[in-house]
Scaffold this active site. Structure first.
Site, PDB file in Angstrom:
ATOM      1  N   SER A 149       0.619  -1.210   0.117  1.00 33.62           N
ATOM      2  CA  SER A 149       0.115   0.075  -0.189  1.00 33.62           C
ATOM      3  C   SER A 149       1.006   1.416  -0.033  1.00 33.62           C
ATOM      4  O   SER A 149       2.005   1.129   0.591  1.00 33.62           O
ATOM      5  CB  SER A 149      -0.774   0.011   1.565  1.00 33.62           C
ATOM      6  OG  SER A 149      -1.362   1.169   1.744  1.00 33.62           O
ATOM      7  N   TYR A 186      -2.300  -0.864  10.479  1.00 35.04           N
ATOM      8  CA  TYR A 186      -2.289  -0.883   9.007  1.00 35.04           C
ATOM      9  C   TYR A 186      -1.001  -0.582   8.588  1.00 35.04           C
ATOM     10  O   TYR A 186      -0.287  -1.219   7.651  1.00 35.04           O
ATOM     11  CB  TYR A 186      -3.560  -0.394   8.390  1.00 35.04           C
ATOM     12  CG  TYR A 186      -3.530  -0.649   6.777  1.00 35.04           C
ATOM     13  CD1 TYR A 186      -4.334  -1.471   6.498  1.00 35.04           C
ATOM     14  CD2 TYR A 186      -3.179   0.334   6.074  1.00 35.04           C
ATOM     15  CE1 TYR A 186      -4.618  -1.757   5.297  1.00 35.04           C
ATOM     16  CE2 TYR A 186      -3.469   0.171   4.673  1.00 35.04           C
ATOM     17  CZ  TYR A 186      -4.150  -1.024   4.125  1.00 35.04           C
ATOM     18  OH  TYR A 186      -4.100  -1.262   3.082  1.00 35.04           O
TER      19      TYR A 186
END
Ligand code: NAD
Length: 260
Positions: A142, A155
């Site tokens: 990501s 995350y």
């Protein structure tokens, strides 16, 4: 159909980016094992569609929080499809909250599903790839593997971990015909993004429109969501022989987000 004769496992491929990887690999002839949760009839429809595209396709329900189920999934792929030649660690969840409000069980789940599962997947798959002297290991990281956003401690930790795993494993298998890379999308319009809107509205006190325009697309200079097809096409490219010198790379596809 340059992937005819190859097999691929894609975790978290019952929806979003993972399903797009599965379809794109099958379109090039790979036999695919899909994985993830969801409605049984929907999953069977996707599996059958993949089978119609490139031959036998399997669904495995391995839970990415369970290392023994991950290892069993890899062995099942080897026994029933062959390979695996391509493995994509893609399963992921999100939770958005300030650290003091972040439930420890959500933290643990994100670390297991978004990060540790990739390590277990690759640990089980690499011996088969070494034996075949060919392999493609790809993770969905990501933009959050490179930069941070508030209220996403778990995350961002997990995705930075994926970036480290990518570099380290790439060095370990560099002479084995195996490449190891991660793809770092910015915001891609999928259920994962849609589901975090209410939490971001609550944690930042914003309206839905403000979250979409001022939080999500604010980070992306192009002001457009990345599409799942764009992400999948990069994974397909990484499987080509022309891409054999790309290894240990963290490839951004983020509309310029991390250039800022
Ligand atoms: P999604 O919610 O559409 O898909 C997530 C998939 O993971 C689903 O198939 C789900 O069933 C599966 N999954 C969840 N928990 C699991 C578990 N315990 N075991 C097995 N499978 C499980 O989300 P997406 O947006 O397609 O996300 C896919 C990946 O892309 C994730 O790793 C995510 O972090 C990453 N990513 C997404 C975006 C984005 O904007 N959507 C951006 C960058 C990275």
């Amino acid at each position: 159909m340059f992937l005819k004769g190859k097999t691929a496992i894609v975790t978290g491929s019952t929806s979003g980016i993972g399903l797009a990887y599965a379809k794109a690999l099958a379109a090039e002839g790979a036999q695919v094992m899909i994985n993830g949760f969801g409605d049984a009839a929907d999953i069977e429809k996707e599996r059958a569609g993949l089978e119609a595209t490139s031959g036998k396709a399997l669904y495995d329900a391995a839970d990415m929080t369970k290392p023994d189920e991950i290892a069993a999934m890899v062995q099942r792929c080897h026994d029933e499809l062959g390979g695996p030649d391509i493995v994509i660690a893609n399963a992921g969840i999100q939770h958005v909250a300030k650290i003091e409000d972040f439930p420890p069980e959500k933290f643990e789940a994100i670390i297991k599903i978004n990060m540790a599962s990739a390590w277990y997947l690759y640990r089980a798959a690499v011996p088969f790839m070494k034996a075949a002297k060919w392999g493609r290991v790809i993770s969905t990281a990501s933009a959050h593997s490179l930069v941070a956003s508030p209220n996403k401690t778990a995350y961002v930790m997990a995705k930075h971990g994926i970036a480290g795993l990518t570099k380290t494993l790439a060095l370990e298998v560099a002479t084995d015909g195996i490449t190891v890379n991660c793809i770092s999308p910015g915001y891609v319009w999928t259920p994962l993004v849609e589901k975090q809107i209410p939490d971001t509205m609550a944690s930042r006190g914003l309206t839905r429109e403000q979250v979409v325009n001022d939080v999500l697309l604010d980070a992306q200079p192009t002001k457009e969501f990345v599409t799942v097809e764009q992400v999948a096409s990069l994974a397909v490219y990484l499987c080509r022989d022309e891409a054999k010198s790309i290894t240990g790379a963290n490839l951004s596809m983020d509309g310029g987000w991390t250039a800022a």
